[in-house]
Design an enzyme around this catalytic site. Structure first.
Site, PDB file in Angstrom:
ATOM      1  N   THR A 360      10.058  83.135  85.878  1.00 38.18           N
ATOM      2  CA  THR A 360       9.025  82.397  85.191  1.00 38.18           C
ATOM      3  C   THR A 360       9.152  80.923  85.522  1.00 38.18           C
ATOM      4  O   THR A 360      10.221  80.471  85.897  1.00 38.18           O
ATOM      5  CB  THR A 360       9.231  82.618  83.679  1.00 38.18           C
ATOM      6  OG1 THR A 360       9.334  83.997  83.453  1.00 38.18           O
ATOM      7  CG2 THR A 360       8.134  82.025  82.853  1.00 38.18           C
ATOM      8  N   GLU A 399       5.825  93.003  85.162  1.00 39.67           N
ATOM      9  CA  GLU A 399       5.640  92.689  83.739  1.00 39.67           C
ATOM     10  C   GLU A 399       5.641  93.938  82.863  1.00 39.67           C
ATOM     11  O   GLU A 399       5.794  93.841  81.646  1.00 39.67           O
ATOM     12  CB  GLU A 399       4.315  91.929  83.566  1.00 39.67           C
ATOM     13  CG  GLU A 399       4.382  90.796  82.572  1.00 39.67           C
ATOM     14  CD  GLU A 399       5.294  89.673  83.021  1.00 39.67           C
ATOM     15  OE1 GLU A 399       6.255  89.382  82.293  1.00 39.67           O
ATOM     16  OE2 GLU A 399       5.064  89.091  84.097  1.00 39.67           O
TER      17      GLU A 399
HETATM   18  O1  DON Z   1       6.912  87.155  79.154  1.00 40.50           O
HETATM   19  C1  DON Z   1       8.135  87.155  79.029  1.00 40.50           C
HETATM   20  O2  DON Z   1       8.706  86.911  77.984  1.00 40.50           O
HETATM   21  C2  DON Z   1       8.991  87.401  80.256  1.00 40.50           C
HETATM   22  N1  DON Z   1       8.249  88.170  81.213  1.00 40.50           N
HETATM   23  C3  DON Z   1       9.439  86.089  80.821  1.00 40.50           C
HETATM   24  C4  DON Z   1      10.409  86.267  81.962  1.00 40.50           C
HETATM   25  C5  DON Z   1      11.176  85.053  82.281  1.00 40.50           C
HETATM   26  O3  DON Z   1      11.047  84.046  81.641  1.00 40.50           O
HETATM   27  C6  DON Z   1      12.152  85.162  83.387  1.00 40.50           C
HETATM   28  N2  DON Z   1      12.607  83.849  83.761  1.00 40.50           N
HETATM   29  N3  DON Z   1      13.449  83.267  84.112  1.00 40.50           N
END
Ligand code: DON
Length: 550
Positions: A360, A399
């Site tokens: 992310t 996701e």
């Molecule tokens: O939406 C979410 O909470 C996760 N898919 C976020 C993933 C995430 O932040 C990975 N990062 N470093």
């Protein structure tokens, strides 16, 4: 054109690896990539507003940082423009051929690797919706730098090399072709990567907005690539994809108005609960970063995360937000916190409720008038599912792992999820992403957010607390040690390279916390408008980052 390109390269080489706080008077950006900051600055110099800048930054990061920011992912954006404050949800949706039991009879980790992990991507639709509602410059202007960098190439960073190597064995054939040199050789930091295939997608978007992505040549490439990798996404799923405008979850905190991300993110509910508990417990009576304060932060987080398992996509599930944020429930939670010892509460069961009517990245942009964008975008894991589209080289998300895929079992972030988050066609998985804006007297004074799965929530919470209550300078607030607790497992997580002091660590053990040291954390990106009217931006030295502006 050439000069611009050389400027990019020299800028990149001259940047130090640690955080550099930055001041400005018109508009500032905090994000992950120095190339993206430069692209955003150019848009601002042409008269672009915060939304134009944020879109150019996101498109540039799709080229320079595909492991976090490829257009094959999804995200959330919170925007304040003039007096209007809105939230855009462009999170991925479950394909129509899925159902709550979809993963039960599939090979292990099917929600993390390969075609079955891929949700219908939302980033192109999200950026287009932001542009249509708020954009000032012509859409095509926002593509100049990203297309240049994709065509002529850019110098890969240390993080690019590390993350690409980490995914080497999970990539499909297209991933190996587009992100490696011949014979699978890795690009070293500073070497140039060209992505002519991605430049073609960006040109399609520049010329025909999102038509090709959702209903044309790019859509066909996505569907074929997902199918080749064992997935079930159809052309109709892409054609039916829709973004959603939402109202923020807003809470008053210590004289500030804090706008938080509502479901399908759990971030806003957990953060609002945590902020309210700090007030109930008068957390500010403890010295910042003392063992007493960190013990209470861990207990506050544990109680706030307890309700997370009851949440899900609001179009499919009734979220008990009123109950979780009610004074009665929060008073009970505050009373359950012991000053001397950690305590694990029983899980909250839906039945017991009263009835009521690894990737992310984050982009923060704020201007002197308080117009702001706080936008978190994600592929979930590093390069998402490892599936890269055959023809255009778009890295696709995983996701689907954010749903409750196997009830009672933790997902890749150790989160045990609830019934409201079962897989259903067209549904969005529950998220922790928490793009946040803070207002004082009706003007945005802080844009903040982070990547990091559930650690997003604990990091944004501690970032807000350090800035608004501990009165740390912005940069110090971002670099300060943080703790994490997510209710299950009942553990207090601390970070290897950003530990509280040795004395504090020793004292924390006396509260009976089960302490786990990890070397993976979140990264805050923030821009603040100070009371003297100067803008200040900083990023977390825990990972890649860059700040700049006018
Ligand atoms: O939406 C979410 O909470 C996760 N898919 C976020 C993933 C995430 O932040 C990975 N990062 N470093």
């Amino acid at each position: 054109m050439k000069t611009v390109f050389i400027l990019f390269i020299s800028l990149f080489i001259s940047l130090p690896a640690h955080s550099v706080p930055f001041e400005g008077s018109k508009i500032l950006i905090s994000c992950q990539s120095p190339y993206a900051v430069e692209a955003g600055k150019q848009i601002a110099a042409k008269g672009g507003n915060v939304v134009d800048v944020a879109i150019a930054v996101a498109l540039t990061e799709a080229v320079t940082s595909p492991y976090f920011a490829s257009i094959g992912g999804g995200g959330f954006a919170m925007v304040k423009m003039d007096k209007d404050l809105k939230v855009l949800d462009f999170r991925e949706t479950a394909p129509s051929a899925t159902n709550p039991k979809f993963y039960l009879d599939k090979p292990s980790k099917s929600s993390q690797n390969g075609g079955m992990a891929v949700g219908v991507p939302g980033i192109p639709a999200g950026l287009w919706a932001l542009h249509k509602k708020y954009g000032k410059l012509h859409w095509s202007q926002l593509f100049k730098t990203p297309i240049l960098l994709a065509t002529k190439g850019f110098q890969v960073s240390g993080e690019w090399t590390k993350r690409t190597q980490k995914t080497q064995n999970r990539f499909n054939a297209a991933g190996k072709k587009y992100f490696f040199k011949k014979k699978g050789k890795l690009y070293k930091p500073g070497e140039t990567l060209k992505q002519k295939q991605l430049a073609r997608v960006l040109k399609e978007m520049r010329n025909r907005n999102i038509v090709s992505f959702y209903n044309g040549v790019v859509a066909r490439d996505i569907v074929k690539s997902v199918k080749d990798a064992g997935g079930v996404m159809t052309a109709k799923d892409l054609k039916n994809y829709k973004v959603r405008w939402l109202s923020p979850l807003t809470t008053e905190f210590k004289g500030y108005t804090v706008h938080l991300m509502p479901p399908p993110s759990s971030g806003g509910v957990v953060l609002a609960s945590a902020l309210k508990l700090t007030e109930k417990l008068k957390l500010d009576k403890f010295k910042p970063l003392s063992h007493e304060e960190l013990h209470h932060i861990a207990e506050i987080l544990s109680r706030s995360f307890r309700g997370r398992a009851l949440l899900g996509d609001p179009d499919f599930h009734k979220n008990p937000i009123k109950f979780l944020l009610s004074d009665k429930y929060l008073t009970k939670m505050a009373k359950s916190i012991d000053d001397d010892e950690t305590e694990k509460l029983d899980p909250l069961l839906t039945k017991s409720l009263p009835k009521e009517s690894n990737e992310t990245t984050h982009i923060s942009v704020l201007d002197k008038d308080g117009n702001a964008v706080s936008m978190t975008i994600t592929l979930n894991g590093n390069y998402g599912s490892g599936v890269v589209t055959n023809r255009y080289g778009i890295a696709l998300n995983n996701e689907m792992d954010d749903f409750t895929t196997l009830p009672g079992k933790p997902n890749m972030f150790g989160l045990i999820q609830g019934e409201g988050n079962h897989v259903q066609p067209g549904k969005r998985p529950l998220s922790s992403m928490s793009p946040t804006l803070v207002e004082k007297n009706g003007k945005v004074i802080l844009a903040i957010g982070s990547p990091g799965g559930p650690k997003i929530i604990s990091s944004v919470f501690q970032g807000l607390y350090r800035i608004l209550v501990s009165n740390f300078e912005l940069d110090r607030a971002l670099q300060a040690p943080r703790v994490h607790h997510q209710y299950l497992p009942h553990k207090l997580f601390v970070e290897k390279n950003f530990m509280p002091s040795r004395y504090v660590m020793k004292e924390l053990e006396d509260y009976d916390h089960i302490i786990e040291v990890q070397d993976w954390w979140s990264r805050l990106y923030a821009v603040k408008l100070r009371s003297d009217g100067i803008l200040e931006a900083a990023f977390d030295s825990r990972g890649e980052g860059a700040v700049g502006g006018l």
